[in-house]
Design a protein around this motif. Structure first.
Motif, mmCIF file in Angstrom:
data_model
loop_
_atom_site.group_PDB
_atom_site.id
_atom_site.type_symbol
_atom_site.label_atom_id
_atom_site.label_comp_id
_atom_site.label_asym_id
_atom_site.label_seq_id
_atom_site.Cartn_x
_atom_site.Cartn_y
_atom_site.Cartn_z
ATOM 1 N N ILE A 248 -6.235 -8.377 18.834
ATOM 2 C CA ILE A 248 -5.372 -8.609 18.143
ATOM 3 C C ILE A 248 -6.131 -9.758 17.255
ATOM 4 C CG2 ILE A 248 -2.825 -8.670 19.136
ATOM 5 C CD1 ILE A 248 -2.592 -11.346 19.443
ATOM 6 N N GLY A 249 -6.787 -9.888 17.501
ATOM 7 C CA GLY A 249 -8.212 -10.297 16.265
ATOM 8 C C GLY A 249 -7.601 -12.327 16.710
ATOM 9 N N LEU A 250 -7.702 -12.595 18.088
ATOM 10 C CA LEU A 250 -7.388 -13.732 18.398
ATOM 11 C C LEU A 250 -7.768 -14.545 19.304
ATOM 12 C CD1 LEU A 250 -3.384 -14.992 18.541
ATOM 13 C CD2 LEU A 250 -5.704 -14.883 16.632
ATOM 14 N N GLY A 251 -9.371 -13.306 19.669
ATOM 15 C CA GLY A 251 -10.817 -13.506 20.824
ATOM 16 C C GLY A 251 -11.379 -14.592 20.506
ATOM 17 N N ALA A 252 -12.719 -14.621 21.285
ATOM 18 C CA ALA A 252 -13.472 -15.917 20.988
ATOM 19 C C ALA A 252 -14.849 -15.336 20.008
ATOM 20 C CB ALA A 252 -14.592 -15.754 22.198
ATOM 21 N N ALA A 253 -14.407 -15.947 18.796
ATOM 22 C CA ALA A 253 -15.631 -15.752 17.669
ATOM 23 C C ALA A 253 -17.345 -15.877 18.573
ATOM 24 C CB ALA A 253 -15.466 -16.876 16.751
ATOM 25 N N ASN A 254 -17.783 -14.966 17.948
ATOM 26 C CA ASN A 254 -19.748 -15.009 17.143
ATOM 27 C C ASN A 254 -19.749 -15.298 19.322
ATOM 28 O OD1 ASN A 254 -20.096 -15.327 15.096
ATOM 29 N ND2 ASN A 254 -19.429 -17.883 14.987
ATOM 30 N N SER A 255 -18.543 -14.149 20.088
ATOM 31 C CA SER A 255 -18.986 -14.264 21.555
ATOM 32 C C SER A 255 -18.605 -12.246 22.379
ATOM 33 C CB SER A 255 -18.413 -14.736 22.085
ATOM 34 O OG SER A 255 -18.368 -16.207 21.671
ATOM 35 N N TRP A 256 -19.497 -11.662 22.903
ATOM 36 C CA TRP A 256 -19.464 -10.792 23.171
ATOM 37 C C TRP A 256 -18.349 -10.327 24.347
ATOM 38 C CZ3 TRP A 256 -19.968 -6.328 19.625
ATOM 39 C CH2 TRP A 256 -20.673 -6.528 19.240
#
Length: 330
Positions: A248-256
Protein backbone atom coordinates in the motif's frame (compact mmCIF):
# COMPACT_ATOMS: atom_id res chain seq x y z
CA UNK A 1 1.58 -79.08 13.68
CA UNK A 2 4.53 -76.90 14.70
CA UNK A 3 4.67 -73.44 13.17
CA UNK A 4 8.03 -72.72 11.59
CA UNK A 5 9.06 -69.12 11.29
CA UNK A 6 10.98 -68.41 8.05
CA UNK A 7 14.52 -67.16 8.35
CA UNK A 8 15.07 -63.38 8.31
CA UNK A 9 11.36 -62.77 8.96
CA UNK A 10 10.14 -60.77 12.00
CA UNK A 11 8.13 -62.65 14.59
CA UNK A 12 5.17 -61.36 16.54
CA UNK A 13 6.98 -62.35 19.74
CA UNK A 14 9.09 -59.26 19.19
CA UNK A 15 6.08 -57.06 19.93
CA UNK A 16 6.61 -56.87 23.74
CA UNK A 17 10.21 -55.78 23.21
CA UNK A 18 8.96 -53.22 20.70
CA UNK A 19 6.43 -51.94 23.22
CA UNK A 20 9.13 -51.60 25.85
CA UNK A 21 11.35 -49.73 23.42
CA UNK A 22 8.54 -47.32 22.54
CA UNK A 23 7.74 -46.83 26.21
CA UNK A 24 11.34 -45.83 26.80
CA UNK A 25 11.04 -43.30 23.96
CA UNK A 26 8.00 -41.76 25.64
CA UNK A 27 8.91 -41.76 29.30
CA UNK A 28 12.57 -42.64 29.84
CA UNK A 29 14.96 -39.92 30.94
CA UNK A 30 17.30 -38.59 28.30
CA UNK A 31 21.06 -38.53 28.56
CA UNK A 32 21.19 -34.89 27.56
CA UNK A 33 19.18 -32.27 29.39
CA UNK A 34 18.67 -30.40 26.11
CA UNK A 35 17.18 -33.36 24.24
CA UNK A 36 13.60 -32.92 25.59
CA UNK A 37 13.68 -29.29 24.45
CA UNK A 38 14.41 -30.24 20.83
CA UNK A 39 11.72 -31.39 18.37
CA UNK A 40 11.85 -34.93 17.03
CA UNK A 41 13.17 -35.13 13.48
CA UNK A 42 10.33 -36.03 11.13
CA UNK A 43 9.79 -35.76 7.42
CA UNK A 44 7.80 -32.55 7.74
CA UNK A 45 10.44 -31.00 9.99
CA UNK A 46 13.18 -31.94 7.51
CA UNK A 47 11.19 -30.30 4.68
CA UNK A 48 10.69 -27.15 6.75
CA UNK A 49 14.36 -26.90 7.71
CA UNK A 50 15.37 -27.54 4.09
CA UNK A 51 13.14 -24.76 2.75
CA UNK A 52 14.31 -22.26 5.36
CA UNK A 53 17.99 -23.10 4.85
CA UNK A 54 17.74 -22.85 1.05
CA UNK A 55 15.95 -19.49 1.18
CA UNK A 56 18.41 -18.09 3.72
CA UNK A 57 21.32 -19.30 1.60
CA UNK A 58 19.78 -17.63 -1.45
CA UNK A 59 19.36 -14.38 0.52
CA UNK A 60 22.97 -14.46 1.73
CA UNK A 61 24.75 -15.63 -1.42
CA UNK A 62 22.35 -14.48 -4.14
CA UNK A 63 23.12 -10.72 -4.07
CA UNK A 64 26.80 -11.51 -4.69
CA UNK A 65 25.99 -13.52 -7.82
CA UNK A 66 23.53 -11.23 -9.61
CA UNK A 67 23.77 -7.85 -11.26
CA UNK A 68 22.62 -4.51 -9.90
CA UNK A 69 18.80 -4.64 -9.52
CA UNK A 70 18.45 -0.90 -10.28
CA UNK A 71 20.11 -0.99 -13.73
CA UNK A 72 17.62 0.10 -16.43
CA UNK A 73 17.82 -1.61 -19.85
CA UNK A 74 16.06 -1.00 -23.15
CA UNK A 75 14.19 -4.34 -23.02
CA UNK A 76 11.05 -3.87 -20.96
CA UNK A 77 8.93 -6.85 -19.86
CA UNK A 78 11.13 -9.55 -21.35
CA UNK A 79 10.04 -13.11 -20.58
CA UNK A 80 12.47 -15.49 -18.79
CA UNK A 81 15.41 -16.47 -20.98
CA UNK A 82 18.97 -17.70 -20.72
CA UNK A 83 20.17 -14.12 -20.37
CA UNK A 84 17.63 -13.18 -17.68
CA UNK A 85 16.43 -16.29 -15.89
CA UNK A 86 13.37 -14.57 -14.41
CA UNK A 87 12.85 -11.99 -17.13
CA UNK A 88 12.88 -8.22 -16.75
CA UNK A 89 10.52 -5.55 -15.46
CA UNK A 90 8.83 -2.80 -17.42
CA UNK A 91 12.01 -0.72 -17.27
CA UNK A 92 14.33 -3.63 -18.10
CA UNK A 93 15.50 -4.34 -14.54
CA UNK A 94 16.49 -7.95 -13.87
CA UNK A 95 13.82 -9.71 -11.78
CA UNK A 96 16.24 -12.34 -10.42
CA UNK A 97 18.54 -9.61 -9.10
CA UNK A 98 15.59 -7.87 -7.49
CA UNK A 99 14.43 -11.14 -5.96
CA UNK A 100 17.84 -11.83 -4.41
CA UNK A 101 18.11 -8.40 -2.80
CA UNK A 102 14.43 -8.38 -1.82
CA UNK A 103 14.69 -11.75 -0.10
CA UNK A 104 17.65 -10.51 1.92
CA UNK A 105 15.74 -7.35 2.90
CA UNK A 106 12.61 -9.23 3.96
CA UNK A 107 14.63 -11.72 6.02
CA UNK A 108 16.49 -8.85 7.71
CA UNK A 109 13.19 -7.29 8.72
CA UNK A 110 11.67 -10.62 9.79
CA UNK A 111 14.63 -11.67 11.95
CA UNK A 112 15.01 -8.23 13.54
CA UNK A 113 11.29 -8.10 14.35
CA UNK A 114 11.45 -11.63 15.74
CA UNK A 115 14.37 -10.76 18.03
CA UNK A 116 12.90 -7.45 19.24
CA UNK A 117 9.35 -8.76 19.72
CA UNK A 118 10.61 -11.86 21.54
CA UNK A 119 12.84 -9.77 23.80
CA UNK A 120 9.93 -7.46 24.66
CA UNK A 121 7.54 -10.35 25.31
CA UNK A 122 10.12 -12.13 27.49
CA UNK A 123 10.80 -8.96 29.48
CA UNK A 124 7.19 -7.95 30.02
CA UNK A 125 5.73 -11.46 30.26
CA UNK A 126 8.24 -13.46 32.27
CA UNK A 127 9.61 -10.76 34.56
CA UNK A 128 6.17 -9.30 35.26
CA UNK A 129 4.70 -12.69 36.17
CA UNK A 130 7.67 -13.57 38.37
CA UNK A 131 7.76 -10.21 40.18
CA UNK A 132 4.00 -10.00 40.66
CA UNK A 133 2.32 -7.11 42.40
CA UNK A 134 2.40 -3.66 40.83
CA UNK A 135 4.91 -4.66 38.12
CA UNK A 136 2.71 -7.51 36.93
CA UNK A 137 -0.41 -5.34 36.93
CA UNK A 138 1.33 -2.55 35.00
CA UNK A 139 2.80 -4.91 32.40
CA UNK A 140 -0.53 -6.71 32.00
CA UNK A 141 -2.35 -3.40 31.51
CA UNK A 142 0.18 -2.32 28.88
CA UNK A 143 -0.08 -5.59 26.98
CA UNK A 144 -3.89 -5.48 27.13
CA UNK A 145 -3.86 -1.98 25.63
CA UNK A 146 -1.72 -3.17 22.70
CA UNK A 147 -3.97 -6.21 22.26
CA UNK A 148 -7.13 -4.11 22.11
CA UNK A 149 -5.76 -1.74 19.45
CA UNK A 150 -5.98 -3.29 15.94
CA UNK A 151 -2.41 -4.23 15.04
CA UNK A 152 -2.53 -3.51 11.31
CA UNK A 153 -4.25 -0.16 11.82
CA UNK A 154 -1.66 0.87 14.43
CA UNK A 155 1.18 -0.13 12.10
CA UNK A 156 -0.32 1.89 9.24
CA UNK A 157 -0.77 4.97 11.44
CA UNK A 158 2.77 4.81 12.84
CA UNK A 159 4.34 4.13 9.43
CA UNK A 160 2.35 6.98 7.87
CA UNK A 161 3.70 9.47 10.42
CA UNK A 162 7.33 8.44 9.84
CA UNK A 163 8.92 10.62 7.12
CA UNK A 164 9.56 8.69 3.93
CA UNK A 165 13.27 9.53 3.87
CA UNK A 166 13.63 8.07 7.39
CA UNK A 167 11.53 5.00 6.63
CA UNK A 168 14.31 2.45 6.17
CA UNK A 169 13.99 -1.29 6.68
CA UNK A 170 15.15 -1.02 10.29
CA UNK A 171 12.48 1.64 11.00
CA UNK A 172 9.76 -0.65 9.65
CA UNK A 173 11.18 -3.48 11.76
CA UNK A 174 11.02 -1.39 14.96
CA UNK A 175 7.45 -0.34 14.21
CA UNK A 176 6.38 -3.94 13.60
CA UNK A 177 8.14 -5.13 16.77
CA UNK A 178 6.44 -2.50 18.92
CA UNK A 179 3.02 -3.56 17.67
CA UNK A 180 3.48 -7.36 17.81
CA UNK A 181 4.89 -8.30 21.23
CA UNK A 182 1.73 -8.18 23.36
CA UNK A 183 0.20 -11.52 22.37
CA UNK A 184 3.41 -13.43 23.04
CA UNK A 185 3.82 -11.64 26.38
CA UNK A 186 0.40 -12.87 27.51
CA UNK A 187 1.30 -16.45 26.60
CA UNK A 188 4.65 -16.27 28.40
CA UNK A 189 3.02 -14.69 31.45
CA UNK A 190 0.58 -17.59 31.74
CA UNK A 191 3.39 -20.14 31.37
CA UNK A 192 5.54 -18.31 33.94
CA UNK A 193 2.71 -18.27 36.48
CA UNK A 194 2.44 -22.06 36.20
CA UNK A 195 6.22 -22.56 36.57
CA UNK A 196 6.70 -20.00 39.35
CA UNK A 197 4.91 -22.14 41.93
CA UNK A 198 6.95 -25.30 41.39
CA UNK A 199 9.12 -26.66 44.17
CA UNK A 200 12.53 -26.06 42.59
CA UNK A 201 11.66 -22.41 41.88
CA UNK A 202 10.39 -21.91 45.44
CA UNK A 203 13.55 -23.54 46.80
CA UNK A 204 15.73 -21.16 44.78
CA UNK A 205 13.80 -18.14 46.03
CA UNK A 206 13.94 -19.31 49.66
CA UNK A 207 17.69 -19.92 49.41
CA UNK A 208 18.20 -16.25 48.56
CA UNK A 209 18.98 -16.52 44.85
CA UNK A 210 18.65 -13.17 43.03
CA UNK A 211 15.64 -12.73 40.78
CA UNK A 212 17.66 -12.62 37.55
CA UNK A 213 19.30 -15.96 38.34
CA UNK A 214 16.02 -17.66 39.23
CA UNK A 215 14.52 -16.47 35.96
CA UNK A 216 17.58 -17.33 33.84
CA UNK A 217 18.37 -20.72 35.40
CA UNK A 218 15.11 -22.12 36.76
CA UNK A 219 12.28 -20.57 34.70
CA UNK A 220 13.66 -19.61 31.29
CA UNK A 221 14.94 -23.09 30.25
CA UNK A 222 11.46 -24.54 30.79
CA UNK A 223 9.97 -21.89 28.50
CA UNK A 224 12.48 -22.21 25.63
CA UNK A 225 10.11 -24.22 23.37
CA UNK A 226 7.36 -21.63 23.87
CA UNK A 227 9.79 -18.77 23.22
CA UNK A 228 11.11 -20.50 20.07
CA UNK A 229 7.55 -20.97 18.81
CA UNK A 230 6.72 -17.32 19.47
CA UNK A 231 9.91 -16.24 17.67
CA UNK A 232 9.07 -18.28 14.57
CA UNK A 233 5.53 -16.89 14.54
CA UNK A 234 6.86 -13.33 14.92
CA UNK A 235 9.17 -13.77 11.91
CA UNK A 236 6.31 -15.04 9.73
CA UNK A 237 3.97 -12.26 10.84
CA UNK A 238 6.66 -9.61 10.28
CA UNK A 239 7.37 -10.67 6.70
CA UNK A 240 3.65 -10.73 5.87
CA UNK A 241 3.03 -7.38 7.59
CA UNK A 242 5.95 -5.76 5.78
CA UNK A 243 4.64 -7.08 2.47
CA UNK A 244 1.23 -5.59 3.26
CA UNK A 245 2.70 -2.20 4.20
CA UNK A 246 4.87 -2.08 1.09
CA UNK A 247 1.94 -3.11 -1.10
CA UNK A 248 0.00 0.00 0.00
CA UNK A 249 3.04 2.26 -0.33
CA UNK A 250 4.08 2.51 3.35
CA UNK A 251 7.04 0.16 3.21
CA UNK A 252 10.76 0.76 3.49
CA UNK A 253 12.00 3.54 1.20
CA UNK A 254 15.09 2.93 -0.94
CA UNK A 255 15.20 -0.73 0.21
CA UNK A 256 14.46 -3.90 -1.67
CA UNK A 257 11.96 -6.25 -0.02
CA UNK A 258 9.50 -8.80 -1.34
CA UNK A 259 6.71 -6.36 -0.54
CA UNK A 260 8.29 -3.57 -2.61
CA UNK A 261 8.63 -5.98 -5.53
CA UNK A 262 4.90 -6.67 -5.38
CA UNK A 263 4.23 -2.92 -5.07
CA UNK A 264 6.23 -2.11 -8.20
CA UNK A 265 4.64 -5.02 -10.06
CA UNK A 266 1.19 -3.70 -9.19
CA UNK A 267 2.08 -0.16 -10.31
CA UNK A 268 3.52 -1.58 -13.53
CA UNK A 269 0.26 -3.45 -14.32
CA UNK A 270 2.14 -6.75 -14.38
CA UNK A 271 -1.04 -8.79 -13.88
CA UNK A 272 -3.01 -7.14 -16.67
CA UNK A 273 -0.02 -7.32 -19.01
CA UNK A 274 0.52 -11.03 -18.29
CA UNK A 275 4.01 -10.52 -16.86
CA UNK A 276 3.70 -13.38 -14.37
CA UNK A 277 7.48 -13.58 -13.90
CA UNK A 278 7.38 -10.17 -12.18
CA UNK A 279 4.92 -10.90 -9.34
CA UNK A 280 4.91 -14.71 -8.98
CA UNK A 281 8.53 -15.13 -7.70
CA UNK A 282 8.19 -12.73 -4.71
CA UNK A 283 4.79 -14.13 -3.79
CA UNK A 284 6.07 -17.69 -4.09
CA UNK A 285 9.14 -16.83 -1.99
CA UNK A 286 6.90 -15.49 0.80
CA UNK A 287 4.69 -18.58 0.62
CA UNK A 288 7.59 -21.07 0.69
CA UNK A 289 9.39 -19.33 3.55
CA UNK A 290 6.15 -19.11 5.53
CA UNK A 291 5.46 -22.79 4.88
CA UNK A 292 8.96 -23.79 6.02
CA UNK A 293 8.68 -21.83 9.26
CA UNK A 294 5.17 -23.20 9.85
CA UNK A 295 6.40 -26.79 9.51
CA UNK A 296 9.16 -26.04 12.01
CA UNK A 297 6.62 -24.43 14.33
CA UNK A 298 4.37 -27.50 14.14
CA UNK A 299 7.30 -29.65 15.28
CA UNK A 300 8.03 -27.26 18.15
CA UNK A 301 4.39 -27.70 19.23
CA UNK A 302 5.21 -31.34 20.03
CA UNK A 303 7.74 -30.16 22.61
CA UNK A 304 5.26 -27.71 24.13
CA UNK A 305 2.43 -30.27 24.19
CA UNK A 306 3.79 -33.80 24.91
CA UNK A 307 0.40 -35.32 24.07
CA UNK A 308 1.03 -34.58 20.39
CA UNK A 309 4.36 -36.41 20.54
CA UNK A 310 2.85 -39.38 22.38
CA UNK A 311 0.07 -39.69 19.80
CA UNK A 312 2.63 -39.80 16.98
CA UNK A 313 4.75 -42.38 18.84
CA UNK A 314 1.72 -44.58 19.53
CA UNK A 315 0.70 -44.43 15.87
CA UNK A 316 4.20 -45.43 14.81
CA UNK A 317 4.19 -48.27 17.34
CA UNK A 318 0.81 -49.48 16.01
CA UNK A 319 2.15 -49.49 12.44
CA UNK A 320 5.21 -51.51 13.49
CA UNK A 321 3.10 -54.08 15.34
CA UNK A 322 0.73 -54.32 12.36
CA UNK A 323 3.68 -55.04 10.06
CA UNK A 324 4.93 -57.71 12.45
CA UNK A 325 1.50 -59.33 12.52
CA UNK A 326 1.28 -59.32 8.72
CA UNK A 327 4.79 -60.79 8.47
CA UNK A 328 3.88 -63.52 11.01
CA UNK A 329 0.73 -64.47 9.04
CA UNK A 330 2.65 -64.59 5.76
Amino acid sequence: MTNITPLNEPDISEAPELLAQEAEEVGAPRRSSLRPLLPTMTGWLAVGIGLVVLIIAFAVVGPWLVSDPTVIRDMGLTAPSSEHLLGTTQTGQDVLAQLAFATRGSLQIGILVGVLATALSVGFGIYGAYAGGVADEAFSLLSNVFLVIPGLLLVIVIAAFVPREARGWWTIAVVLAITSWAGSARVLRAQTLSVRGRDYVSASRVSGEPAWRVIAVEILPNLLPVIASQFVFAVIAAILSEAGLSFIGLGAANSWTLGTMLFYAQNGFALSLGAWWWFVPPGLMIALFGMGLSLINFSIDEVINPKLKNVRLHRRRARKIRRLEEAARA
